[in-house]
Design a protein around this motif. Sequence first.
Motif, PDB file in Angstrom:
ATOM      1  N   GLU A   1      13.377   3.774 -10.297  1.00  0.00           N
ATOM      2  CA  GLU A   1      12.517   2.616 -10.083  1.00  0.00           C
ATOM      3  C   GLU A   1      12.004   2.553  -8.648  1.00  0.00           C
ATOM      4  OE1 GLU A   1      11.217   0.368 -12.208  1.00  0.00           O
ATOM      5  OE2 GLU A   1      12.102   1.608 -13.775  1.00  0.00           O
ATOM      6  N   VAL A   2      12.864   2.861  -7.682  1.00  0.00           N
ATOM      7  CA  VAL A   2      12.442   2.861  -6.282  1.00  0.00           C
ATOM      8  C   VAL A   2      11.399   3.951  -6.050  1.00  0.00           C
ATOM      9  CG1 VAL A   2      13.212   3.302  -3.913  1.00  0.00           C
ATOM     10  CG2 VAL A   2      14.533   1.803  -5.376  1.00  0.00           C
ATOM     11  N   GLN A   3      11.595   5.120  -6.643  1.00  0.00           N
ATOM     12  CA  GLN A   3      10.620   6.194  -6.503  1.00  0.00           C
ATOM     13  C   GLN A   3       9.276   5.801  -7.110  1.00  0.00           C
ATOM     14  OE1 GLN A   3      12.628   9.526  -8.300  1.00  0.00           O
ATOM     15  NE2 GLN A   3      13.580  10.161  -6.378  1.00  0.00           N
ATOM     16  N   GLY A   4       9.307   5.163  -8.264  1.00  0.00           N
ATOM     17  CA  GLY A   4       8.075   4.698  -8.897  1.00  0.00           C
ATOM     18  C   GLY A   4       7.364   3.647  -8.062  1.00  0.00           C
ATOM     19  N   TYR A   5       8.127   2.717  -7.513  1.00  0.00           N
ATOM     20  CA  TYR A   5       7.559   1.678  -6.646  1.00  0.00           C
ATOM     21  C   TYR A   5       6.928   2.295  -5.410  1.00  0.00           C
ATOM     22  CZ  TYR A   5       7.349  -2.168  -3.321  1.00  0.00           C
ATOM     23  OH  TYR A   5       6.931  -3.079  -2.394  1.00  0.00           O
ATOM     24  N   ASN A   6       7.656   3.196  -4.752  1.00  0.00           N
ATOM     25  CA  ASN A   6       7.136   3.830  -3.544  1.00  0.00           C
ATOM     26  C   ASN A   6       5.875   4.649  -3.830  1.00  0.00           C
ATOM     27  OD1 ASN A   6       9.112   2.697  -1.950  1.00  0.00           O
ATOM     28  ND2 ASN A   6      10.422   4.499  -1.992  1.00  0.00           N
ATOM     29  N   THR A   7       5.844   5.317  -4.962  1.00  0.00           N
ATOM     30  CA  THR A   7       4.652   6.080  -5.342  1.00  0.00           C
ATOM     31  C   THR A   7       3.469   5.143  -5.559  1.00  0.00           C
ATOM     32  OG1 THR A   7       6.015   7.776  -6.377  1.00  0.00           O
ATOM     33  CG2 THR A   7       3.706   7.703  -7.029  1.00  0.00           C
ATOM     34  N   THR A   8       3.694   4.030  -6.230  1.00  0.00           N
ATOM     35  CA  THR A   8       2.625   3.071  -6.479  1.00  0.00           C
ATOM     36  C   THR A   8       2.099   2.476  -5.180  1.00  0.00           C
ATOM     37  OG1 THR A   8       3.589   2.527  -8.615  1.00  0.00           O
ATOM     38  CG2 THR A   8       2.035   0.946  -7.702  1.00  0.00           C
ATOM     39  N   VAL A   9       2.993   2.146  -4.262  1.00  0.00           N
ATOM     40  CA  VAL A   9       2.581   1.545  -2.993  1.00  0.00           C
ATOM     41  C   VAL A   9       1.776   2.527  -2.147  1.00  0.00           C
ATOM     42  CG1 VAL A   9       3.507   0.662  -0.802  1.00  0.00           C
ATOM     43  CG2 VAL A   9       4.445  -0.142  -2.934  1.00  0.00           C
ATOM     44  N   ARG A  10       2.017   3.806  -2.299  1.00  0.00           N
ATOM     45  CA  ARG A  10       1.330   4.819  -1.492  1.00  0.00           C
ATOM     46  C   ARG A  10       0.011   5.303  -2.095  1.00  0.00           C
ATOM     47  NH1 ARG A  10       6.770   8.145  -0.639  1.00  0.00           N
ATOM     48  NH2 ARG A  10       7.675   6.930   1.051  1.00  0.00           N
ATOM     49  N   GLN A  11      -0.196   5.115  -3.400  1.00  0.00           N
ATOM     50  CA  GLN A  11      -1.374   5.654  -4.072  1.00  0.00           C
ATOM     51  C   GLN A  11      -2.604   4.776  -3.853  1.00  0.00           C
ATOM     52  OE1 GLN A  11      -0.213   6.012  -8.167  1.00  0.00           O
ATOM     53  NE2 GLN A  11       0.157   8.193  -7.985  1.00  0.00           N
ATOM     54  N   PHE A  12      -3.748   5.446  -3.782  1.00  0.00           N
ATOM     55  CA  PHE A  12      -5.010   4.737  -3.709  1.00  0.00           C
ATOM     56  C   PHE A  12      -5.414   4.342  -5.114  1.00  0.00           C
ATOM     57  CE2 PHE A  12      -9.625   4.587  -3.750  1.00  0.00           C
ATOM     58  CZ  PHE A  12      -9.865   3.773  -2.666  1.00  0.00           C
ATOM     59  N   PRO A  13      -5.905   3.213  -5.403  1.00  0.00           N
ATOM     60  CA  PRO A  13      -6.318   2.080  -4.592  1.00  0.00           C
ATOM     61  C   PRO A  13      -5.257   0.998  -4.440  1.00  0.00           C
ATOM     62  CG  PRO A  13      -7.177   1.772  -6.782  1.00  0.00           C
ATOM     63  CD  PRO A  13      -6.409   3.076  -6.774  1.00  0.00           C
ATOM     64  N   THR A  14      -4.078   1.193  -5.084  1.00  0.00           N
ATOM     65  CA  THR A  14      -3.049   0.155  -4.984  1.00  0.00           C
ATOM     66  C   THR A  14      -2.482   0.036  -3.578  1.00  0.00           C
ATOM     67  OG1 THR A  14      -1.387   1.721  -5.770  1.00  0.00           O
ATOM     68  CG2 THR A  14      -2.363   0.252  -7.413  1.00  0.00           C
ATOM     69  N   ASN A  15      -2.621   1.078  -2.762  1.00  0.00           N
ATOM     70  CA  ASN A  15      -2.111   0.981  -1.401  1.00  0.00           C
ATOM     71  C   ASN A  15      -2.878  -0.058  -0.588  1.00  0.00           C
ATOM     72  OD1 ASN A  15      -4.446   2.475  -1.116  1.00  0.00           O
ATOM     73  ND2 ASN A  15      -3.570   3.938   0.315  1.00  0.00           N
ATOM     74  N   ILE A  16      -4.149  -0.280  -0.895  1.00  0.00           N
ATOM     75  CA  ILE A  16      -4.930  -1.314  -0.203  1.00  0.00           C
ATOM     76  C   ILE A  16      -4.379  -2.695  -0.540  1.00  0.00           C
ATOM     77  CG2 ILE A  16      -7.234  -2.335   0.008  1.00  0.00           C
ATOM     78  CD1 ILE A  16      -8.310   0.508  -0.681  1.00  0.00           C
ATOM     79  N   THR A  17      -4.145  -2.947  -1.809  1.00  0.00           N
ATOM     80  CA  THR A  17      -3.586  -4.223  -2.233  1.00  0.00           C
ATOM     81  C   THR A  17      -2.178  -4.407  -1.676  1.00  0.00           C
ATOM     82  OG1 THR A  17      -4.836  -4.006  -4.282  1.00  0.00           O
ATOM     83  CG2 THR A  17      -3.103  -5.659  -4.244  1.00  0.00           C
ATOM     84  N   ALA A  18      -1.410  -3.336  -1.656  1.00  0.00           N
ATOM     85  CA  ALA A  18      -0.046  -3.415  -1.131  1.00  0.00           C
ATOM     86  C   ALA A  18      -0.047  -3.776   0.346  1.00  0.00           C
ATOM     87  CB  ALA A  18       0.676  -2.089  -1.350  1.00  0.00           C
TER      88      ALA A  18
END
Length: 60
Positions: free
Chosen positions: A9-26
């Motif tokens: 779950e932590v790996q999935g969260y970290n991947t989502t936070v780093r990916q474009f375009p979700t990294n902008i929202t994060a």
Amino acid sequence: VARNRYIQEVQGYNTTVRQFPTNITAKVFGMDTKPNFTVTDEDAISTAPSVDFGDSAKAE
């Protein structure tokens, strides 16, 4: 099992936070990557605990 699920779950969260375009929202909401689970003494948790149910002859 629970530790592996937490790590996934932590790996999935970290991947989502780093990916474009979700990294902008994060970044807007202050979401940052989380550290993964680590253990200082791996040998201490790798051995199963000993369980003593007492003398089985007295229970009968």
